[in-house]
Design a protein around this motif. Structure first.
Motif, short mmCIF file in Angstrom:
data_model
loop_
_atom_site.label_atom_id
_atom_site.label_comp_id
_atom_site.label_asym_id
_atom_site.label_seq_id
_atom_site.Cartn_x
_atom_site.Cartn_y
_atom_site.Cartn_z
N PRO A 158 0.81 -1.23 0.00
CA PRO A 158 0.00 0.00 0.00
C PRO A 158 0.84 1.27 0.00
N GLN A 159 2.08 1.19 0.46
CA GLN A 159 2.93 2.38 0.48
C GLN A 159 3.32 2.82 -0.93
N LEU A 160 3.35 1.87 -1.86
CA LEU A 160 3.75 2.19 -3.23
C LEU A 160 2.61 2.73 -4.07
N ALA A 161 1.39 2.67 -3.54
CA ALA A 161 0.22 3.07 -4.34
C ALA A 161 0.31 4.53 -4.77
N LEU A 207 16.08 10.41 0.09
CA LEU A 207 17.03 9.51 0.72
C LEU A 207 16.93 8.11 0.14
N LEU A 208 15.70 7.66 -0.11
CA LEU A 208 15.50 6.35 -0.70
C LEU A 208 16.10 6.28 -2.09
N LYS A 248 14.17 -2.18 -8.60
CA LYS A 248 15.44 -2.87 -8.79
C LYS A 248 15.65 -3.94 -7.72
N LEU A 249 15.35 -3.58 -6.47
CA LEU A 249 15.57 -4.53 -5.38
C LEU A 249 14.56 -5.66 -5.40
N VAL A 250 13.27 -5.30 -5.48
CA VAL A 250 12.20 -6.29 -5.34
C VAL A 250 11.98 -7.09 -6.62
N SER A 277 9.63 7.92 -10.72
CA SER A 277 10.52 8.57 -9.75
C SER A 277 11.74 7.70 -9.50
N PRO A 278 12.88 8.32 -9.12
CA PRO A 278 14.07 7.52 -8.77
C PRO A 278 13.81 6.56 -7.62
N ALA A 279 12.98 6.97 -6.66
CA ALA A 279 12.67 6.08 -5.54
C ALA A 279 11.97 4.82 -6.03
N ALA A 280 11.05 4.99 -6.98
CA ALA A 280 10.36 3.83 -7.54
C ALA A 280 11.34 2.91 -8.25
#
Length: 234
Positions: A141-144, A217-218, A158-160, A150-153
């Protein structure tokens, strides 16, 4: 007056307590997931068997089924029960699918993929797999509200969607007899456990940054897994 040894023992006890609580919640969630899966399968079996019996009764009103008809109905009931008890509810997503799904659906889709890989992984790391599943569920839900571009996305995807599947795919390419053979100080089983632990920690930090709104930061963390896979194929 407490000595340094007493303080170290107290800190160790506290760490053990936190670890027990963490894996107790993970085990509870895993048990709930299995129970929900069983209920869904029982529901499908009940619906299928009910339809077969209704159809048999409808035909019986028109013409006698006889012994062979009754045996046919019984065979259909057994076949339907076995089919829906064994056949998966839905096919797990492929690794390629992870790269295509929308960002907000990535954690859930990755969790489904990860659950499908779980039986092939060594038992010592399955607790980590469950822990990652819990964190992915929290992350979803945080990604909704996060912009796909965005770079954070990009860091989350990349990780997940890339590094986690690549870690497990690399491990699966190692022949089973070599997975417990040490090379460069670590076995492939140990490398897998270390990699999953890093990913587990990374997802937790990403979730914390998203909760605090620290998107810059993320996006600028730029931390990557330091994993050496066993052999050329891994």
């Amino acid at each position: 007056m407490p000595t340094d040894v007493d303080r170290q023992l107290a800190a160790a006890d506290a760490l053990l307590d936190r670890t027990r609580e963490r894996y107790a919640s993970v085990s509870k969630r895993s048990r709930q997931r299995r129970e929900a899966e069983i209920l869904r399968r029982v529901g499908r079996i009940a619906v299928a068997d009910g339809l077969i019996l209704v159809a048999a009764l409808a035909i019986g009103f028109v013409m006698p089924l006889g012994m062979f008809g009754a045996l046919a109905v019984m065979g259909l009931l057994i076949a339907a029960t076995l089919f829906f008890a064994i056949f998966p509810l839905s096919a797990p997503p492929s690794v390629e699918k992870l790269a295509e799904v929308p960002l907000k659906a990535l954690p859930v889709t990755t969790e489904r993929w990860l659950e499908a890989q779980r039986p092939a992984l060594p038992s010592p790391v399955r607790g980590l797999v469950d822990s990652i599943g819990v964190k992915l569920e929290i992350l979803s839900p945080q990604l909704a509200m996060l912009d796909e571009k965005s770079p954070a996305a990009g860091e989350v995807r990349k990780l997940v969607g890339e590094q986690l599947p690549e870690l497990i795919k690399g491990y699966s390419r190692v022949p089973e007899p070599l997975r417990r053979v040490e090379r460069n100080g670590l076995t492939p089983d140990q490398q897998l456990a270390q990699g999953l632990q890093v990913i587990d920690d990374e997802i937790a930090e990403m979730s914390a940054h998203l909760a605090q709104g620290d998107l810059d930061l993320l996006a600028t963390r730029g931390r990557y897994l330091q994993i050496k896979y066993q052999g050329d194929g891994a």
